[in-house]
Write a protein that holds these residues in place. Structure first.
Motif, PDB file in Angstrom:
ATOM      1  N   LEU A   7    -150.980  22.984  28.365  1.00  0.00           N
ATOM      2  CA  LEU A   7    -150.478  22.015  29.349  1.00  0.00           C
ATOM      3  C   LEU A   7    -149.272  21.269  28.806  1.00  0.00           C
ATOM      4  CD1 LEU A   7    -150.608  20.388  31.984  1.00  0.00           C
ATOM      5  CD2 LEU A   7    -152.318  18.926  30.877  1.00  0.00           C
ATOM      6  N   LEU A   8    -149.354  20.822  27.579  1.00  0.00           N
ATOM      7  CA  LEU A   8    -148.227  20.088  26.982  1.00  0.00           C
ATOM      8  C   LEU A   8    -146.987  20.966  26.892  1.00  0.00           C
ATOM      9  CD1 LEU A   8    -150.050  18.114  24.146  1.00  0.00           C
ATOM     10  CD2 LEU A   8    -149.219  17.233  26.341  1.00  0.00           C
ATOM     11  N   ALA A   9    -147.183  22.232  26.524  1.00  0.00           N
ATOM     12  CA  ALA A   9    -146.043  23.156  26.416  1.00  0.00           C
ATOM     13  C   ALA A   9    -145.386  23.379  27.774  1.00  0.00           C
ATOM     14  CB  ALA A   9    -146.498  24.484  25.824  1.00  0.00           C
ATOM     15  N   GLU A  10    -146.175  23.387  28.829  1.00  0.00           N
ATOM     16  CA  GLU A  10    -145.631  23.595  30.169  1.00  0.00           C
ATOM     17  C   GLU A  10    -144.961  22.348  30.720  1.00  0.00           C
ATOM     18  OE1 GLU A  10    -148.296  25.469  32.950  1.00  0.00           O
ATOM     19  OE2 GLU A  10    -149.202  26.622  31.334  1.00  0.00           O
ATOM     20  N   VAL A  11    -145.480  21.188  30.389  1.00  0.00           N
ATOM     21  CA  VAL A  11    -144.964  19.942  30.954  1.00  0.00           C
ATOM     22  C   VAL A  11    -143.742  19.438  30.188  1.00  0.00           C
ATOM     23  CG1 VAL A  11    -145.502  17.513  31.394  1.00  0.00           C
ATOM     24  CG2 VAL A  11    -147.171  19.268  31.960  1.00  0.00           C
ATOM     25  N   PHE A  12    -143.792  19.517  28.867  1.00  0.00           N
ATOM     26  CA  PHE A  12    -142.686  18.970  28.074  1.00  0.00           C
ATOM     27  C   PHE A  12    -141.497  19.931  28.076  1.00  0.00           C
ATOM     28  CE2 PHE A  12    -145.869  16.071  26.647  1.00  0.00           C
ATOM     29  CZ  PHE A  12    -145.170  14.920  26.334  1.00  0.00           C
ATOM     30  N   PRO A  13    -140.329  19.392  28.312  1.00  0.00           N
ATOM     31  CA  PRO A  13    -139.134  20.243  28.364  1.00  0.00           C
ATOM     32  C   PRO A  13    -138.666  20.634  26.961  1.00  0.00           C
ATOM     33  CG  PRO A  13    -138.497  17.953  28.594  1.00  0.00           C
ATOM     34  CD  PRO A  13    -140.009  17.986  28.555  1.00  0.00           C
ATOM     35  N   SER A  14    -137.902  21.705  26.921  1.00  0.00           N
ATOM     36  CA  SER A  14    -137.226  22.071  25.675  1.00  0.00           C
ATOM     37  C   SER A  14    -135.922  21.294  25.619  1.00  0.00           C
ATOM     38  CB  SER A  14    -136.911  23.563  25.653  1.00  0.00           C
ATOM     39  OG  SER A  14    -138.091  24.303  25.683  1.00  0.00           O
ATOM     40  N   PHE A  15    -135.552  20.892  24.435  1.00  0.00           N
ATOM     41  CA  PHE A  15    -134.282  20.192  24.279  1.00  0.00           C
ATOM     42  C   PHE A  15    -133.825  20.340  22.840  1.00  0.00           C
ATOM     43  CE2 PHE A  15    -137.600  17.192  23.382  1.00  0.00           C
ATOM     44  CZ  PHE A  15    -137.168  16.522  22.257  1.00  0.00           C
ATOM     45  N   THR A  16    -132.568  20.118  22.643  1.00  0.00           N
ATOM     46  CA  THR A  16    -132.022  20.184  21.289  1.00  0.00           C
ATOM     47  C   THR A  16    -131.379  18.856  20.955  1.00  0.00           C
ATOM     48  OG1 THR A  16    -129.952  21.076  22.129  1.00  0.00           O
ATOM     49  CG2 THR A  16    -131.597  22.667  21.382  1.00  0.00           C
ATOM     50  N   VAL A  17    -131.376  18.586  19.693  1.00  0.00           N
ATOM     51  CA  VAL A  17    -130.718  17.387  19.186  1.00  0.00           C
ATOM     52  C   VAL A  17    -129.606  17.871  18.253  1.00  0.00           C
ATOM     53  CG1 VAL A  17    -131.000  15.289  17.813  1.00  0.00           C
ATOM     54  CG2 VAL A  17    -132.843  16.031  19.340  1.00  0.00           C
ATOM     55  N   SER A  18    -128.469  17.329  18.452  1.00  0.00           N
ATOM     56  CA  SER A  18    -127.320  17.711  17.638  1.00  0.00           C
ATOM     57  C   SER A  18    -127.607  17.455  16.159  1.00  0.00           C
ATOM     58  CB  SER A  18    -126.087  16.913  18.071  1.00  0.00           C
ATOM     59  OG  SER A  18    -125.043  17.078  17.138  1.00  0.00           O
ATOM     60  N   PRO A  19    -127.257  18.401  15.303  1.00  0.00           N
ATOM     61  CA  PRO A  19    -127.456  18.187  13.867  1.00  0.00           C
ATOM     62  C   PRO A  19    -126.663  16.986  13.344  1.00  0.00           C
ATOM     63  CG  PRO A  19    -126.839  20.473  14.305  1.00  0.00           C
ATOM     64  CD  PRO A  19    -126.720  19.729  15.592  1.00  0.00           C
ATOM     65  N   GLU A  20    -125.608  16.623  14.074  1.00  0.00           N
ATOM     66  CA  GLU A  20    -124.797  15.481  13.660  1.00  0.00           C
ATOM     67  C   GLU A  20    -125.345  14.151  14.169  1.00  0.00           C
ATOM     68  OE1 GLU A  20    -123.063  18.140  15.420  1.00  0.00           O
ATOM     69  OE2 GLU A  20    -122.858  19.125  13.483  1.00  0.00           O
ATOM     70  N   ALA A  21    -126.406  14.181  14.953  1.00  0.00           N
ATOM     71  CA  ALA A  21    -126.948  12.957  15.534  1.00  0.00           C
ATOM     72  C   ALA A  21    -127.514  12.055  14.444  1.00  0.00           C
ATOM     73  CB  ALA A  21    -128.031  13.291  16.544  1.00  0.00           C
ATOM     74  N   THR A  22    -127.327  10.772  14.648  1.00  0.00           N
ATOM     75  CA  THR A  22    -127.943   9.795  13.745  1.00  0.00           C
ATOM     76  C   THR A  22    -129.433   9.743  14.074  1.00  0.00           C
ATOM     77  OG1 THR A  22    -127.688   7.945  15.275  1.00  0.00           O
ATOM     78  CG2 THR A  22    -125.820   8.415  13.778  1.00  0.00           C
ATOM     79  N   PRO A  23    -130.228   9.190  13.187  1.00  0.00           N
ATOM     80  CA  PRO A  23    -131.663   9.065  13.504  1.00  0.00           C
ATOM     81  C   PRO A  23    -131.895   8.313  14.821  1.00  0.00           C
ATOM     82  CG  PRO A  23    -131.324   8.682  11.180  1.00  0.00           C
ATOM     83  CD  PRO A  23    -129.960   8.782  11.798  1.00  0.00           C
TER      84      PRO A  23
END
Length: 120
Positions: A42-58
């Protein structure tokens, strides 16, 4: 995933929870694995995939995660809250003619036929 689908999955998890507990009493690994598998799915279906830029600050990474996850979290909370309120309403009314599992099955049937009038 549509909210009605999330509610149906929440109903399924809650319906199965009694069986998981019974199974866990006999074989602790099997019941826990079954429950974790369905919840994880259920969590895998509900939560979207997304990426965070490697250059992003914490802070930027945390903001990206929150922004991506918050709608899914709200959807899950809404689904489980709805099902809980349905169960609580029947319980608080003092009805003894229906079990929680039967009520969950009835609710699932009503949710799977959204165009039918709701019978109370």
């Amino acid at each position: 995933m549509e909210q009605s689908e999330v509610v149906l999955r929440a109903i399924g998890i809650l319906t199965q929870s009694a069986e998981w507990i019974r199974t866990a009493d006999r074989n602790s690994a099997t019941g826990a694995e079954s429950g974790a598998g369905q919840i994880g799915s259920l969590l895998a279906e509900v939560f979207p995939s997304f990426t965070v830029s490697p250059e992003a600050t914490p802070m930027e990474a945390a903001h990206a995660v929150t922004e991506a996850a918050l709608p899914a979290i709200m959807q899950l909370i809404g689904a489980f809250s709805f099902v809980f309120s349905e169960l609580a309403e029947v319980h608080d009314s003092g009805r003894t003619d229906i079990t929680s599992e039967a009520l969950l099955r009835d609710l699932a049937l009503r949710m799977s036929r959204p165009n039918d009038p709701v019978e109370e």
